[in-house]
Design an enzyme around this catalytic site. Structure first.
Site, mmCIF file in Angstrom:
data_model
loop_
_atom_site.group_PDB
_atom_site.id
_atom_site.type_symbol
_atom_site.label_atom_id
_atom_site.label_comp_id
_atom_site.label_asym_id
_atom_site.label_seq_id
_atom_site.Cartn_x
_atom_site.Cartn_y
_atom_site.Cartn_z
ATOM 1 N NE ARG A 260 18.593 -3.746 -1.778
ATOM 2 C CZ ARG A 260 19.961 -3.145 -3.310
ATOM 3 N NH1 ARG A 260 21.310 -4.239 -4.184
ATOM 4 N NH2 ARG A 260 20.595 -2.137 -3.783
ATOM 5 N NE ARG B 34 -0.653 11.744 6.224
ATOM 6 C CZ ARG B 34 0.210 11.035 7.034
ATOM 7 N NH1 ARG B 34 0.356 12.584 7.075
ATOM 8 N NH2 ARG B 34 0.535 10.082 7.776
ATOM 9 C CE1 TYR C 182 13.658 -1.715 8.451
ATOM 10 C CE2 TYR C 182 11.046 -1.113 9.143
ATOM 11 C CZ TYR C 182 12.423 -0.933 9.616
ATOM 12 O OH TYR C 182 12.896 0.684 9.535
ATOM 13 N NE ARG D 283 17.042 7.781 4.443
ATOM 14 C CZ ARG D 283 16.297 7.439 5.314
ATOM 15 N NH1 ARG D 283 15.317 7.789 5.412
ATOM 16 N NH2 ARG D 283 16.873 6.493 6.193
ATOM 17 N NE ARG E 16 -1.271 1.018 3.955
ATOM 18 C CZ ARG E 16 -1.153 1.348 4.639
ATOM 19 N NH1 ARG E 16 -1.006 1.784 5.736
ATOM 20 N NH2 ARG E 16 -2.338 2.656 5.320
ATOM 21 C CD GLU F 77 20.213 6.109 4.168
ATOM 22 O OE1 GLU F 77 19.982 6.656 5.729
ATOM 23 O OE2 GLU F 77 18.960 5.338 3.954
ATOM 24 C CG ASP G 147 9.165 0.517 11.676
ATOM 25 O OD1 ASP G 147 10.318 0.695 11.716
ATOM 26 O OD2 ASP G 147 8.074 1.320 11.760
HETATM 27 C C1 FAD Z 1 18.457 2.304 7.829
HETATM 28 C C2 FAD Z 1 18.107 1.870 9.038
HETATM 29 C C3 FAD Z 1 17.065 2.680 9.158
HETATM 30 C C4 FAD Z 1 15.952 2.352 10.139
HETATM 31 N N1 FAD Z 1 15.250 3.714 11.111
HETATM 32 C C5 FAD Z 1 14.141 3.151 12.272
HETATM 33 C C6 FAD Z 1 13.644 4.581 12.300
HETATM 34 O O1 FAD Z 1 13.320 5.686 11.851
HETATM 35 N N2 FAD Z 1 11.973 4.319 13.294
HETATM 36 C C7 FAD Z 1 12.246 2.763 13.828
HETATM 37 O O2 FAD Z 1 11.428 2.621 14.878
HETATM 38 N N3 FAD Z 1 12.683 2.126 13.320
HETATM 39 C C8 FAD Z 1 13.585 2.277 12.605
HETATM 40 N N4 FAD Z 1 14.727 0.979 12.520
HETATM 41 C C9 FAD Z 1 14.893 -0.344 12.585
HETATM 42 C C10 FAD Z 1 15.563 -0.174 13.676
HETATM 43 O O3 FAD Z 1 17.114 -0.200 13.461
HETATM 44 C C11 FAD Z 1 15.327 -1.585 14.919
HETATM 45 O O4 FAD Z 1 14.038 -1.500 15.477
HETATM 46 C C12 FAD Z 1 16.278 -1.871 15.823
HETATM 47 O O5 FAD Z 1 17.984 -1.166 16.222
HETATM 48 C C13 FAD Z 1 16.471 -3.068 16.167
HETATM 49 O O6 FAD Z 1 17.007 -3.793 17.560
HETATM 50 P P1 FAD Z 1 18.253 -5.150 17.235
HETATM 51 O O7 FAD Z 1 17.883 -5.571 18.724
HETATM 52 O O8 FAD Z 1 16.478 -6.297 17.330
HETATM 53 O O9 FAD Z 1 18.930 -5.403 16.493
HETATM 54 P P2 FAD Z 1 20.209 -4.198 16.364
HETATM 55 O O10 FAD Z 1 20.508 -2.920 16.763
HETATM 56 O O11 FAD Z 1 21.109 -5.019 14.900
HETATM 57 O O12 FAD Z 1 20.840 -4.991 17.512
HETATM 58 C C14 FAD Z 1 21.583 -6.239 17.192
HETATM 59 C C15 FAD Z 1 23.451 -6.513 17.441
HETATM 60 O O13 FAD Z 1 23.920 -7.666 18.022
HETATM 61 C C16 FAD Z 1 25.187 -7.734 17.277
HETATM 62 N N5 FAD Z 1 25.740 -8.831 17.033
HETATM 63 C C17 FAD Z 1 25.316 -9.489 15.755
HETATM 64 N N6 FAD Z 1 25.282 -10.828 15.722
HETATM 65 C C18 FAD Z 1 26.107 -10.720 16.934
HETATM 66 C C19 FAD Z 1 27.993 -11.962 17.742
HETATM 67 N N7 FAD Z 1 28.066 -13.015 16.356
HETATM 68 N N8 FAD Z 1 28.346 -11.565 18.455
HETATM 69 C C20 FAD Z 1 28.578 -10.569 19.279
HETATM 70 N N9 FAD Z 1 27.308 -9.826 18.706
HETATM 71 C C21 FAD Z 1 26.414 -9.139 17.835
HETATM 72 C C22 FAD Z 1 25.338 -6.380 16.584
HETATM 73 O O14 FAD Z 1 26.236 -5.938 16.019
HETATM 74 C C23 FAD Z 1 23.917 -5.608 16.841
HETATM 75 O O15 FAD Z 1 25.009 -4.321 18.377
HETATM 76 C C24 FAD Z 1 15.699 1.280 11.373
HETATM 77 C C25 FAD Z 1 16.771 0.665 10.465
HETATM 78 C C26 FAD Z 1 17.545 0.886 9.543
HETATM 79 C C27 FAD Z 1 18.319 -0.547 9.250
#
Ligand code: FAD
Length: 365
Positions: free
Chosen positions: A248, A175, A346, A279, A171, A299, A348
């Site tokens: 990606r 607006r 993915y 961006r 979608r 980016e 947030d």
């Molecule tokens: C470009 C981008 C923009 C985004 N913008 C937004 C936004 O505007 N608003 C929003 O709500 N969300 C956004 N997000 C989503 C947001 O980043 C995630 O929701 C959040 O970071 C996820 O947290 P996590 O703990 O699941 O993963 P992560 O933040 O990826 O944490 C996982 C951690 O595990 C570590 N790790 C992995 N494997 C190992 C290993 N084998 N040994 C030790 N450490 C390890 C990694 O280094 C990392 O630090 C965005 C994401 C991206 C990629």
């Protein structure tokens, strides 16, 4: 008795939320993080007194009151409202697609006029859309597709929109009001003082080892904890035995500029095909910065290869099937896991916190 109740692999938001409640429940935690910093993708680097979102622009938004109250109990949020603009060959349009966008594009003033144009253009696609191009035109019409979607999407995926499946765009919010607020959520903002304040509050009281890839020293770390919570890539955990999941990735080019205000807004999308980046982020605007200099980040979307940051899972059937194979193994072994990498989703930030809340309920209550 092992030294810690939990060894938590990864220092991101999922890990931090779980660790916070584990400590509250009297448990001890060791965080093992591959990077040299905590916070996962939320981590900000201080450059010229500006909090630079090192792993991509992050705007916190949610409609979940429990999540909002939780993060606000750790740090106060500012009133930042995401209102990005699109730059198509020098023409500036408001996002998301709303009456400001339509007025600029067609010189019209009323929702009725906009609706008539969009409906006429949508009708060009007959039957089921066969690819992303047809899908997008069937949702918003030809003009918006050509100027604001086509080039941007092709750069994001590295492929022509005619060669991309329709399901990628389910979608496209349109607006018929003059409202440039990107999100529909009830609450949004940026932590005052930056995301690192939130990160530090989440991990306070944990032991932390940085620069360690858990998968290379599993036995050592398993021996330290009664339980292991894994938030890294699931295929890596199993040594890629069934093959590699696809992602990606993004390349970031950050520059310090000797000017106060470069683009007047935090996020500008470049929607033509020719500009190589998608961006430009001007970080100071997330926190209404008044510093003398500014920091911008371009980016560039790119294919993912080992050694790069895996940002976006490619959730097509092939990868989903492969993930399921790993997931079946993990479920058989009752592996505790969570977050965007281990779940190959993915997510947030608010959804990651919601998901961690569920694990907290199962594990700690
Ligand atoms: C470009 C981008 C923009 C985004 N913008 C937004 C936004 O505007 N608003 C929003 O709500 N969300 C956004 N997000 C989503 C947001 O980043 C995630 O929701 C959040 O970071 C996820 O947290 P996590 O703990 O699941 O993963 P992560 O933040 O990826 O944490 C996982 C951690 O595990 C570590 N790790 C992995 N494997 C190992 C290993 N084998 N040994 C030790 N450490 C390890 C990694 O280094 C990392 O630090 C965005 C994401 C991206 C990629």
């Amino acid at each position: 008795m092992k030294k810690y109740d939990y060894v938590i692999v990864g220092g991101g938001l999922f890990a931090g939320t779980f660790a916070y409640f584990a400590k509250k429940a009297g448990k001890t935690c060791l965080i093992v993080e591959k990077r040299e910093t905590l916070g996962g993708n939320l981590y900000c680097e201080d450059i010229e007194g500006i909090h630079v979102h090192k792993y991509g622009a992050h705007i916190f938004h949610t409609s979940n009151r429990k999540v909002w109250d939780f993060v606000n109990s750790l740090v106060e949020f500012n009133r930042y409202t995401n209102s990005p603009v699109a730059n198509y060959k020098g023409e500036i349009y408001n996002m998301p697609f709303n009456m400001n966008t339509f007025s600029k594009m067609w010189g019209i003033a009323t929702p009725k006029e906009a609706e008539e144009i969009i409906n006429r253009q949508k009708a060009a696609v007959k039957g089921e859309p066969k690819n992303l191009e047809e899908q997008a035109i069937s949702l918003v019409g030809e003009d918006i597709y050509k100027k604001l979607i086509k080039g941007y999407t092709e750069k994001q995926w590295g492929r022509d929109c005619k060669d991309l499946p329709a399901f990628i765009i389910k979608r496209l919010p349109v607006r018929y009001t003059y409202d440039n607020n990107y999100f529909n959520d009830l609450y949004q903002g940026i932590p005052i003082g930056g995301y690192n304040v939130l990160i530090n509050a989440l991990f306070e009281g944990c032991d932390v080892e940085l620069g360690v890839d858990y998968n290379e020293e599993k036995e050592k770390y398993n021996a330290l904890g009664e339980k292991v919570l894994y938030t890294g890539m699931l295929d890596a955990y199993y040594g890629y035995r069934f093959g590699k999941l696809e992602y990606r990735s993004l390349k970031f080019e950050t520059e310090v500029l000797d000017e106060k205000n470069h683009q007047g807004v935090a996020v500008v999308n470049y929607t033509d095909r020719e500009t190589p980046y998608t961006r430009i982020i001007e970080h100071k605007h997330f926190e209404f910065g008044t510093q003398e200099k500014t920091v911008i980040t371009k980016e560039y979307p790119t294919d993912w290869e080992e050694g790069m940051e895996p940002y976006y899972p490619v959730n097509d059937d092939k990868n989903q099937e492969l993930y399921q194979k790993y997931r079946n193994l993990a479920d058989e072994e009752h592996l505790l896991l969570g977050g965007r990498l281990a779940e190959y989703k993915y997510y947030d930030m608010d959804k990651v916190i919601e998901s961690a809340f569920q694990l907290v309920e199962k594990e700690l209550q």
